[in-house]
Motif scaffolding. Structure first.
Motif, PDB file in Angstrom:
ATOM      1  N   GLY A 194       0.827  -1.190   0.000  1.00 55.27           N
ATOM      2  CA  GLY A 194       0.000   0.000   0.000  1.00 55.27           C
ATOM      3  C   GLY A 194       0.868   1.247   0.000  1.00 55.27           C
ATOM      4  O   GLY A 194       1.904   1.291   0.675  1.00 55.27           O
ATOM      5  N   THR A 195       0.471   2.245  -0.739  1.00 55.72           N
ATOM      6  CA  THR A 195       1.251   3.469  -0.842  1.00 55.72           C
ATOM      7  C   THR A 195       0.336   4.628  -1.208  1.00 55.72           C
ATOM      8  O   THR A 195      -0.816   4.425  -1.611  1.00 55.72           O
ATOM      9  CB  THR A 195       2.356   3.307  -1.906  1.00 55.72           C
ATOM     10  N   VAL A 240      -3.782  -8.544   2.119  1.00 57.42           N
ATOM     11  CA  VAL A 240      -4.338  -7.278   1.639  1.00 57.42           C
ATOM     12  C   VAL A 240      -4.592  -6.304   2.779  1.00 57.42           C
ATOM     13  O   VAL A 240      -4.198  -5.129   2.723  1.00 57.42           O
ATOM     14  CB  VAL A 240      -5.654  -7.549   0.872  1.00 57.42           C
ATOM     15  N   ASP A 241      -5.273  -6.772   3.845  1.00 55.87           N
ATOM     16  CA  ASP A 241      -5.718  -5.853   4.887  1.00 55.87           C
ATOM     17  C   ASP A 241      -4.580  -5.299   5.738  1.00 55.87           C
ATOM     18  O   ASP A 241      -4.797  -4.382   6.532  1.00 55.87           O
ATOM     19  CB  ASP A 241      -6.800  -6.487   5.773  1.00 55.87           C
ATOM     20  N   CYS A 242      -3.381  -5.848   5.582  1.00 53.15           N
ATOM     21  CA  CYS A 242      -2.225  -5.294   6.301  1.00 53.15           C
ATOM     22  C   CYS A 242      -1.613  -4.097   5.571  1.00 53.15           C
ATOM     23  O   CYS A 242      -0.733  -3.423   6.104  1.00 53.15           O
ATOM     24  CB  CYS A 242      -1.159  -6.368   6.487  1.00 53.15           C
ATOM     25  N   THR A 243      -2.063  -3.828   4.351  1.00 50.36           N
ATOM     26  CA  THR A 243      -1.453  -2.776   3.532  1.00 50.36           C
ATOM     27  C   THR A 243      -2.361  -1.567   3.322  1.00 50.36           C
ATOM     28  O   THR A 243      -1.896  -0.508   2.912  1.00 50.36           O
ATOM     29  CB  THR A 243      -1.098  -3.326   2.136  1.00 50.36           C
ATOM     30  N   ASN A 255      -3.926   5.139   2.674  1.00 52.47           N
ATOM     31  CA  ASN A 255      -4.928   6.068   3.217  1.00 52.47           C
ATOM     32  C   ASN A 255      -4.302   6.974   4.271  1.00 52.47           C
ATOM     33  O   ASN A 255      -4.872   7.184   5.336  1.00 52.47           O
ATOM     34  CB  ASN A 255      -6.092   5.254   3.807  1.00 52.47           C
ATOM     35  N   ASN A 256      -3.108   7.503   3.955  1.00 51.62           N
ATOM     36  CA  ASN A 256      -2.409   8.407   4.870  1.00 51.62           C
ATOM     37  C   ASN A 256      -2.186   7.784   6.249  1.00 51.62           C
ATOM     38  O   ASN A 256      -2.264   8.455   7.286  1.00 51.62           O
ATOM     39  CB  ASN A 256      -3.163   9.727   5.011  1.00 51.62           C
ATOM     40  N   LYS A 280      -6.320   2.252  -3.410  1.00 57.61           N
ATOM     41  CA  LYS A 280      -5.631   1.417  -4.390  1.00 57.61           C
ATOM     42  C   LYS A 280      -4.378   0.823  -3.761  1.00 57.61           C
ATOM     43  O   LYS A 280      -3.637   1.511  -3.070  1.00 57.61           O
ATOM     44  CB  LYS A 280      -5.249   2.242  -5.629  1.00 57.61           C
ATOM     45  N   ILE A 281      -4.162  -0.479  -4.006  1.00 65.00           N
ATOM     46  CA  ILE A 281      -2.929  -1.132  -3.584  1.00 65.00           C
ATOM     47  C   ILE A 281      -2.366  -1.892  -4.789  1.00 65.00           C
ATOM     48  O   ILE A 281      -3.061  -2.080  -5.797  1.00 65.00           O
ATOM     49  CB  ILE A 281      -3.144  -2.102  -2.405  1.00 65.00           C
ATOM     50  N   ILE A 282      -1.114  -2.312  -4.667  1.00 65.14           N
ATOM     51  CA  ILE A 282      -0.460  -3.013  -5.774  1.00 65.14           C
ATOM     52  C   ILE A 282      -0.217  -4.460  -5.389  1.00 65.14           C
ATOM     53  O   ILE A 282       0.262  -4.749  -4.277  1.00 65.14           O
ATOM     54  CB  ILE A 282       0.863  -2.326  -6.157  1.00 65.14           C
TER      55      ILE A 282
END
Length: 331
Positions: A206-207, A251-254, A259-260, A271-273
């Motif tokens: 996540g970024t 997924v849920d760890c990122t 989201n700041n 959005k995540i990659i």
């Protein structure tokens, strides 16, 4: 003559080892119990009484005795109506063909033949009615941990319902340079570790949204890499980010990192990659110990809770999808 039927709420107790028909004279009614008579028990008992009274045993009577304990089957719901062919959208994309193309591309070549400076990603939106998107939704669901305290225990403590996540959109990432580097790295690891140790996995990152394009172009890069646009980072918990990169298995760890650094609330979309990943031989780090160097003889570190990897080489990653994820209240 009038024929008396057995009360279906009582059981009939035959002599052990013989059928009820053979022992109708010794059969007796008992108080309600846990073993109701079967249809065959009722059939035998009624037939015996009918014959003793000189009445013909008709098919209707037989059917009536069988029906006492016959449960009507529940009708199956009608199958969903498939969309018309004109409404279906298939991508026509084949990973088998794509990987064969990359395999042919890298024959006789090295990582240096595919410099990161030349890498450029193309993003293709996945139609929601395609087989690819359906498969991706299943894979997404399998990569949700479901035990993240931000979305379960902390919300319950506040009297709120937990949050779950759904995939609402996705874009496929095509990047020939990164795919070639990934394939060459796989070949290198297979030679040193053996094919059994080099299993391809899925990871996520996540970024901030502004970083997605850069990561799709060059993949994740260690801090202070000449192509890494990020100029400030907090160092890692089980590996220094100057000598590797972090990704999560789940997924849920990122999500909050997109989201700041704030946990998502219902209806939030981020959005995540999603990456193809080669952890190789991974060293489990028993406790969070800060910015340590890569462990010699290994290809990655695994976090104390097994939720994350710290990869020593950027070529161990290849961005595959940009996932659009929505949070919703879990009812």
């Amino acid at each position: 003559e009038e024929i008396s039927f057995i009360n279906p709420h009582h059981t009939v107790t035959p002599v052990t080892g013989r059928s009820l028909r053979e022992n109708s004279s010794s059969a007796h009614l008992t108080s309600p119990g846990p073993m109701p008579p079967t249809a065959n028990d009722l059939r035998g008992y009624v037939e015996k009484q009918i014959v003793q009274k000189g009445v013909d045993v008709t098919d209707d009577v037989k059917a009536a005795t069988v029906a006492v304990h016959k449960k009507e089957p529940t009708p199956s719901p009608p199958p969903p109506t498939p969309p018309a062919e004109s409404e279906r959208e298939e991508t026509g994309f084949s990973y088998t063909a794509r990987r064969q193309h990359i395999s042919d591309l890298v024959k006789g070549k090295k990582l240096e033949d595919f410099p990161l400076e030349t890498a450029k990603a193309t993003l293709t939106k996945i139609p929601k009615d395609s087989e690819e998107f359906r498969d991706l939704k299943e894979r997404f669901a399998a990569c949700v941990c479901g035990r993240n305290e931000d979305y379960v225990s902390k919300r319950i403590e506040k009297g709120l319902k937990p949050v779950r996540f759904i995939l609402i959109d996705a874009e496929r990432v095509s990047n020939e340079v990164l795919e070639a580097r990934f394939d060459l790295k796989r070949q290198e690891l297979v030679k040193t570790r053996g094919a059994r140790e080099v299993r391809e996995r899925i990871s996520h990152h996540g970024t901030h949204p502004r970083n997605c394009e850069s990561i799709c172009n060059t993949s994740l890069l260690r801090f202070m890499h000449e192509l890494n646009p990020c100029k400030k980072q907090v160092d890692g918990n089980f590996g220094t980010n100057k000598k590797g990169v972090y990704v999560s298995r789940y997924v849920d760890c990122t999500l909050k990192y997109s989201n700041n650094n704030v946990a998502l609330e219902p209806k939030d979309i981020v959005k995540i990659i999603c990456f193809r990943t080669l952890p190789g031989k991974s060293k489990h780090i028993a406790e969070f110990c800060g910015a340590i160097d890569p462990t010699e003889g290994f290809d990655s570190h695994s976090s104390p809770n097994y939720l994350e990897w710290f990869l020593f080489d950027e070529a161990q990653l290849c961005p595959q999808y940009v996932l659009h994820v929505q949070a919703e209240e879990d009812i």
